[in-house]
Motif scaffolding. Structure first.
Motif: not given
Length: 81
Positions: A7-20, A61-74
């Motif tokens: 589960v990635l938590v993002l601050p708003d809908r725009d960020a979530a849609e772009e990240a998806a 197969r998804l690396d939790p650390v890589a996902l956390d870093e990815f979410a941090g970009e948003w």
């Protein structure tokens, strides 16, 4: 096969849609992540909501650390299970 989810938590809908969209490109996902609005406790205003991206990862197969870093970009983070 396990029922692993991230589960990635993002601050708003725009960020979530772009990240998806970017998730599929960067991690080669087989299916779209589920986009969920998570209203903060006691808040009815859509502006006071976080957005969640729920990713199924049965193969683990998804690396939790890589996902956390990815979410941090948003300006988000990966929720620990």
């Amino acid at each position: 096969m396990s029922d692993v989810r991230h589960v990635l938590v993002l601050p708003d809908r725009d960020a979530a849609e772009e990240a998806a969209q970017a998730l599929g490109e960067r991690f080669g996902l087989n299916e779209e992540p589920q986009l969920v609005r998570d209203a903060l406790a006691g808040e009815d205003d859509a502006e006071d909501a976080q957005w969640l991206l729920v990713l199924r990862d049965e193969d683990g197969r998804l690396d939790p650390v890589a996902l956390d870093e990815f979410a941090g970009e948003w300006e988000g983070w990966r929720e620990e299970p």
